[in-house]
Design a protein around this motif. Structure first.
Motif, PDB file in Angstrom:
ATOM      1  N   ASP A   3      37.654  48.789  43.456  1.00 58.94           N
ATOM      2  CA  ASP A   3      36.670  47.824  42.972  1.00 58.94           C
ATOM      3  C   ASP A   3      35.446  48.485  42.347  1.00 58.94           C
ATOM      4  O   ASP A   3      34.762  47.890  41.541  1.00 58.94           O
ATOM      5  CB  ASP A   3      36.218  46.908  44.126  1.00 58.94           C
ATOM      6  CG  ASP A   3      37.241  45.792  44.332  1.00 58.94           C
ATOM      7  OD1 ASP A   3      38.126  45.663  43.472  1.00 58.94           O
ATOM      8  OD2 ASP A   3      37.151  45.082  45.338  1.00 58.94           O
ATOM      9  N   GLU A  32      42.900  38.890  38.398  1.00 55.56           N
ATOM     10  CA  GLU A  32      42.206  38.152  39.462  1.00 55.56           C
ATOM     11  C   GLU A  32      41.097  38.991  40.085  1.00 55.56           C
ATOM     12  O   GLU A  32      40.031  38.488  40.425  1.00 55.56           O
ATOM     13  CB  GLU A  32      43.210  37.699  40.525  1.00 55.56           C
ATOM     14  CG  GLU A  32      44.124  36.606  39.992  1.00 55.56           C
ATOM     15  CD  GLU A  32      44.927  35.910  41.087  1.00 55.56           C
ATOM     16  OE1 GLU A  32      44.658  36.156  42.278  1.00 55.56           O
ATOM     17  OE2 GLU A  32      45.824  35.124  40.724  1.00 55.56           O
ATOM     18  N   ARG A  33      41.377  40.296  40.210  1.00 56.30           N
ATOM     19  CA  ARG A  33      40.383  41.188  40.801  1.00 56.30           C
ATOM     20  C   ARG A  33      39.141  41.277  39.903  1.00 56.30           C
ATOM     21  O   ARG A  33      38.008  41.296  40.379  1.00 56.30           O
ATOM     22  CB  ARG A  33      40.993  42.577  41.006  1.00 56.30           C
ATOM     23  CG  ARG A  33      40.342  43.364  42.113  1.00 56.30           C
ATOM     24  CD  ARG A  33      41.226  44.506  42.538  1.00 56.30           C
ATOM     25  NE  ARG A  33      41.429  45.449  41.441  1.00 56.30           N
ATOM     26  CZ  ARG A  33      41.069  46.733  41.502  1.00 56.30           C
ATOM     27  NH1 ARG A  33      40.508  47.216  42.570  1.00 56.30           N
ATOM     28  NH2 ARG A  33      41.291  47.524  40.478  1.00 56.30           N
ATOM     29  N   ARG A  36      37.172  38.036  40.247  1.00 58.15           N
ATOM     30  CA  ARG A  36      36.494  37.994  41.538  1.00 58.15           C
ATOM     31  C   ARG A  36      35.224  38.839  41.496  1.00 58.15           C
ATOM     32  O   ARG A  36      34.152  38.417  41.925  1.00 58.15           O
ATOM     33  CB  ARG A  36      37.453  38.520  42.618  1.00 58.15           C
ATOM     34  CG  ARG A  36      37.341  37.835  43.934  1.00 58.15           C
ATOM     35  CD  ARG A  36      38.564  38.034  44.826  1.00 58.15           C
ATOM     36  NE  ARG A  36      39.070  39.398  44.863  1.00 58.15           N
ATOM     37  CZ  ARG A  36      40.351  39.711  44.684  1.00 58.15           C
ATOM     38  NH1 ARG A  36      41.246  38.767  44.449  1.00 58.15           N
ATOM     39  NH2 ARG A  36      40.751  40.965  44.753  1.00 58.15           N
ATOM     40  N   CYS A  39      32.504  37.174  39.267  1.00 63.14           N
ATOM     41  CA  CYS A  39      31.800  36.060  39.914  1.00 63.14           C
ATOM     42  C   CYS A  39      30.868  36.569  41.006  1.00 63.14           C
ATOM     43  O   CYS A  39      29.742  36.066  41.150  1.00 63.14           O
ATOM     44  CB  CYS A  39      32.804  35.069  40.510  1.00 63.14           C
ATOM     45  SG  CYS A  39      33.800  34.240  39.275  1.00 63.14           S
ATOM     46  N   GLU A  40      31.334  37.562  41.746  1.00 59.43           N
ATOM     47  CA  GLU A  40      30.501  38.099  42.829  1.00 59.43           C
ATOM     48  C   GLU A  40      29.214  38.688  42.262  1.00 59.43           C
ATOM     49  O   GLU A  40      28.132  38.521  42.827  1.00 59.43           O
ATOM     50  CB  GLU A  40      31.279  39.164  43.606  1.00 59.43           C
ATOM     51  CG  GLU A  40      30.516  39.656  44.823  1.00 59.43           C
ATOM     52  CD  GLU A  40      31.246  40.757  45.570  1.00 59.43           C
ATOM     53  OE1 GLU A  40      32.462  40.926  45.347  1.00 59.43           O
ATOM     54  OE2 GLU A  40      30.581  41.451  46.365  1.00 59.43           O
ATOM     55  N   TYR A 126      37.114  26.646  36.328  1.00 61.00           N
ATOM     56  CA  TYR A 126      36.003  27.000  37.211  1.00 61.00           C
ATOM     57  C   TYR A 126      35.183  25.763  37.545  1.00 61.00           C
ATOM     58  O   TYR A 126      35.169  24.795  36.778  1.00 61.00           O
ATOM     59  CB  TYR A 126      35.084  28.040  36.541  1.00 61.00           C
ATOM     60  CG  TYR A 126      34.226  27.440  35.433  1.00 61.00           C
ATOM     61  CD1 TYR A 126      34.670  27.400  34.116  1.00 61.00           C
ATOM     62  CD2 TYR A 126      32.986  26.846  35.729  1.00 61.00           C
ATOM     63  CE1 TYR A 126      33.914  26.819  33.117  1.00 61.00           C
ATOM     64  CE2 TYR A 126      32.225  26.259  34.733  1.00 61.00           C
ATOM     65  CZ  TYR A 126      32.694  26.249  33.431  1.00 61.00           C
ATOM     66  OH  TYR A 126      31.948  25.650  32.453  1.00 61.00           O
TER      67      TYR A 126
END
Lengths: 179, 420
Positions: A3, A32-33, A36, A39-40, A126
């Protein structure tokens, strides 16, 4: 790749991999990662990292469904370089006046559409719930879909283009943060 | 017009303190009875309200639905190209006749009982009017001509469509209503066919007059909106000024790009941070003059519900839609010119980042409206104090004044009958 790859400031925009060689389930996972982590970054108020999810000549746009069906090009936000995104973040941090607020993105229906060499197009749905700190109440702020083109770089997948198409064309008070 | 003859409103008595428009009692922003009276005396009174751009309904049978005050209306272009407007409420049982924002049709049919109207709002057909097999049907004396939609008068100036509830003898013809300065500015901006770029809709949780003040307020420009200052593009020393029409209900703020640096005036301002930041991608501010008069900023506020804006190459009509005493919607309609090159259209689209509800130089206005509305919930007889540039609503050759706000309130007080 981990990440951390999505957290580096400015990565190479050079495509490094032919994504056609990647198994579909792995590509789905990588997309998807990225979503994610993206958005984080916004939801956890790490806006300075937002432009680094894009290649340097990446494009970002928020447009409304109602303008697109009329064939009209108007946008609520549009950046055609990561530098322009960084300018917006500097402006939000140092120039603009707005109520303290946070988003919570809920993203679903992530659909990897089309792979073309090192580019992959993807769509997602979303909703964004916005909480104004003074009011303390999470309210639905925007709903819609994203049409993305991603590219695999030495720093992992990045956005070459992100088009946010919002179902709502009413914006309450103002729009500060990206979607 | 005729406003001097209005009776003081019994349903919303208001003492205007010391008859001074520089002191505005906060109740005018919060009292539902005053909002009701505004519908009658302003939006349905002797005024022309903006409703649409002709470019939104360019072809025969095009229509747009919108609101005047809180009344739903439809603006149409008939098959021969003539403009019409009517209240969007069926003459039968009151249902919304037109349910789309924009579209094209020869006939408007209410879905409830299929009463059908033509573009001018006249009743065209009533299903089962003669009954079925001699049973039922409308009374024999039913007069189709007497059951049309409520029609409004329509006038267009340079492609901007205005409508009024008032009869011809109660309101001036549109050009006189707008006044010479507003007409000249509309002549300048709408000098050739426009091309629509699209809309943005912004809901402000505050009274519509707070935004009317905001758009007549040159003073806040460099103090609330800090984008230019932060990036070393300070503008308070820009040359500019404000003019009003004879009634002072409209306001025209202009500024030129020419700068006269006045470092002393800037000293001590928390907002002045010249050179602290610079734009990494200055293409955001790249543009080409649309006009050869050097005017780079125009905020033309036309009473009661329109603002026409030119900020650099960003051309916008902002349509104010008061939804209740505490909420309004602002529709931003962006446009360029039909003869714009692809590059020029790109410049206008990029400058959309600067204005509108997410605009780097203007996003704060919605917030400002709400900050006031939230604070004035009580103490309706307390007042604001509007005195920058002198206590009179006179024309000003500077950008640090609030004169057009005083002009607005002077007209508002008379038009509402608040003689106090």
């Amino acid at each position: 790749m981990n990440d951390r790859g999505y957290q580096q400031e400015v990565g190479s925009s050079t495509a490094v991999a032919d994504l056609r060689a990647m198994p579909a389930y792995q590509l789905q996972y990588e997309v998807e990662r990225l979503m994610r982590a993206y958005c984080e970054c916004i939801d956890e108020d790490q806006l300075e990292r937002w432009p680094s999810f894009f290649v340097e000549d990446g494009r970002y746009q928020i447009i409304t469904h109602s303008n697109t069906v009329r064939g009209l090009p108007a946008n609520a936000l549009s950046c055609d370089s990561a530098a322009m995104m960084r300018d917006r973040v500097v402006s939000l941090r140092h120039a603009n006046i707005y109520g303290a607020q946070s988003y919570r993105h809920i993203v679903s229906n992530i659909d990897v559409k089309h792979v073309d060499g090192s580019n992959v197009s993807a769509q997602s749905h979303y909703i964004v719930v916005r909480t104004m700190a003074r009011e303390g109440e999470p309210l639905l702020f925007s709903a819609g879909k994203t049409l993305d083109t991603l590219v695999m770089t030495a720093d992992g997948l990045k956005f070459r283009e992100r088009r946010v198409i919002s179902d709502n064309d009413r914006i309450h008070t103002l729009i500060v943060l990206p979607i | 017009m005729n406003s001097q003859m209005l009776d003081p409103p019994a349903e919303a008595p208001l003492q205007w303190p010391q008859r001074e428009e520089m002191r505005v009692p906060y109740r005018v922003f919060t009292d539902p009875a005053i909002f009701e009276l505004e519908q009658q005396r302003l939006f349905r009174g002797p005024h022309w309200s903006y409703a649409a751009l002709e470019a939104e309904i360019p072809e025969p049978n095009d229509f747009k639905s919108t609101h005047i005050g809180d009344t739903p209306i439809v603006v149409t272009r008939d098959k021969d190209g003539a403009l019409h407007a009517w209240v969007n409420r069926c003459a039968h049982r009151g249902a919304l006749v037109c349910r789309d924002r924009l579209g094209k049709t020869e006939q408007f049919t209410c879905v409830y009982h299929q009463w059908a109207y033509n573009a001018s709002g006249s009743l065209a057909s009533v299903p089962f009017r003669r009954g079925v097999a001699g049973q039922g049907g409308m009374p024999a004396d039913f007069d189709m001509h007497a059951h049309g939609l409520t029609k409004l008068r329509v006038a267009s100036y340079r492609g901007l469509i205005f409508v009024t509830f008032a009869a011809e003898d109660r309101v001036e013809p549109l050009p006189q209503y707008l006044g010479a300065d507003a007409c000249a500015m509309l002549d300048r901006i709408f000098n050739r066919p426009i091309r629509l770029l699209g809309d943005e809709r912004q809901v402000m949780h505050g009274n519509w007059k707070l935004y009317s003040e905001n758009t007549r307020d040159a003073y806040h420009g460099s103090l609330l909106h800090l984008f230019h200052a932060t990036f070393g593009l300070y503008r308070a020393s820009q040359k500019g000024g404000s003019v009003m029409d004879a009634t002072r209900r409209h306001s025209l703020l202009t500024a030129t790009k020419e700068e006269s640096q006045d470092q002393q005036a800037l000293a001590g301002l928390r907002t002045y941070q010249s050179g602290q930041f610079s734009l990494e991608d200055p293409s955001l501010l790249a543009g080409r003059p649309d006009f050869n008069d050097g005017i780079s900023l125009v905020i033309l506020a036309i009473f009661p519900n329109l603002i026409v804006q030119q900020i650099a190459n960003s051309l916008v009509v902002r349509h104010m839609l008061p939804r209740s005493v505490g909420e309004m919607e602002l529709v931003w309609t962006y446009f360029g010119y039909a003869d714009d090159s692809e590059e020029m259209e790109g410049i206008r689209l990029k400058q959309m980042n600067l204005v509108g509800p997410g605009g780097l130089i203007s996003m704060e206005d919605g917030e400002a409206v709400e900050l006031v509305h939230e604070a004035i919930v009580r103490d309706g007889d307390k007042t604001s104090y509007i005195a920058m540039g002198g206590k009179k609503g006179e024309p000003q050759n500077n950008l640090v004044n609030e004169a057009p706000i005083i002009g607005f309130w002077n007209y508002y007080r008379k038009a509402m009958g608040f003689t106090g």
